[in-house]
Write an enzyme that holds these catalytic residues in place. Structure first.
Site, short mmCIF file in Angstrom:
data_model
loop_
_atom_site.label_atom_id
_atom_site.label_comp_id
_atom_site.label_asym_id
_atom_site.label_seq_id
_atom_site.Cartn_x
_atom_site.Cartn_y
_atom_site.Cartn_z
N SER A 39 0.81 -1.22 0.00
CA SER A 39 0.00 0.00 0.00
C SER A 39 0.84 1.26 0.00
O SER A 39 0.49 2.25 -0.65
CB SER A 39 -0.93 0.01 1.22
OG SER A 39 -1.76 -1.13 1.24
N HIS A 41 0.88 4.33 4.64
CA HIS A 41 0.18 5.03 3.57
C HIS A 41 0.68 6.46 3.40
O HIS A 41 0.99 6.90 2.28
CB HIS A 41 -1.32 5.04 3.85
CG HIS A 41 -1.96 3.70 3.68
ND1 HIS A 41 -3.32 3.50 3.73
CD2 HIS A 41 -1.42 2.47 3.45
CE1 HIS A 41 -3.59 2.21 3.54
NE2 HIS A 41 -2.44 1.57 3.37
#
Length: 208
Positions: free
Chosen positions: A111, A159
């Protein structure tokens, strides 16, 4: 892009059959996941290998779908070496901020790298006079950031760190790159940044 997707899927399948199962880490995952104390103890590979491990079909499927779509946009524009350097920079940006914010968390997933590609895509669009928030990329970023801060068991550091690294990489490739005297210099800058982030991962883990 195809190689990165294939590598992620191969590692997922290998981990799946290595004493693990869907929804949990196998032997590969436990030995490769990002975990600050293990990095501090000498597991130098974890800041990198964690970005190729996933838990569950939804996790790997969503990340690989986005990687494929974003790769089709970015890779032809910058070619393979620069795209690979951008991906590595974003992956390590996510690992670094994760170790800063939550070093004791066990973290896996591509991610961070994917967030970095989203950020780089936004910069590329802006450099061409396109408002990314008038395209699907802008909404994709917003939705994923909202999910990052609202859903449980999501690595905020991974993230956000990946996104910030990808934005910086995008600036190097699309804003600074055209002004540099040699075509290969932007790739070298990205690799140097990735190296600095990797060194930062080891330093932060040992200091935690």
């Amino acid at each position: 892009t195809a190689v990165l997707v294939a590598l992620n899927l191969a590692v997922f399948l290998a981990d799946l059959v290595s004493e693990g199962g869907v929804g949990e880490l196998g032997r590969w995952g436990t030995e490769g996941a990002l975990f600050g104390p293990a990095v501090a103890a000498g597991d130098w590979w974890r800041p990198i290998t964690a970005g190729f491990l996933h838990i569950g079909l939804v996790h790997v499927g969503f990340n690989m779908f986005l990687l494929w779509q974003l790769g089709l946009l970015l890779e032809p524009a910058v070619r393979k070496p620069a795209f690979t350097a951008l991906y590595l920079l974003s992956l390590l940006g996510g690992s670094f901020l994760t170790l800063v914010l939550d070093p004791d968390a066990v973290t896996v997933g591509a991610s961070g790298a994917v967030f970095g590609l989203m950020g780089a895509t936004a910069v590329a669009m802006r450099s061409r006079g396109i408002n990314p928030f008038q395209t699907g990329i802008g909404m994709l970023l917003v939705v994923n950031l909202v999910l990052t801060f609202t859903l449980p068991r999501i690595s905020v550091g991974g993230h956000v760190g990946g996104l910030l690294a990808g934005l910086a990489g995008g600036v190097v490739l699309w804003q600074l790159g055209p002004r540099l005297p040699a075509r290969w210099l932007p790739t070298l800058v990205l690799l140097a940044g990735a190296g600095a982030l990797y060194a930062g991962c080891l330093t932060v883990a040992r200091a935690a």
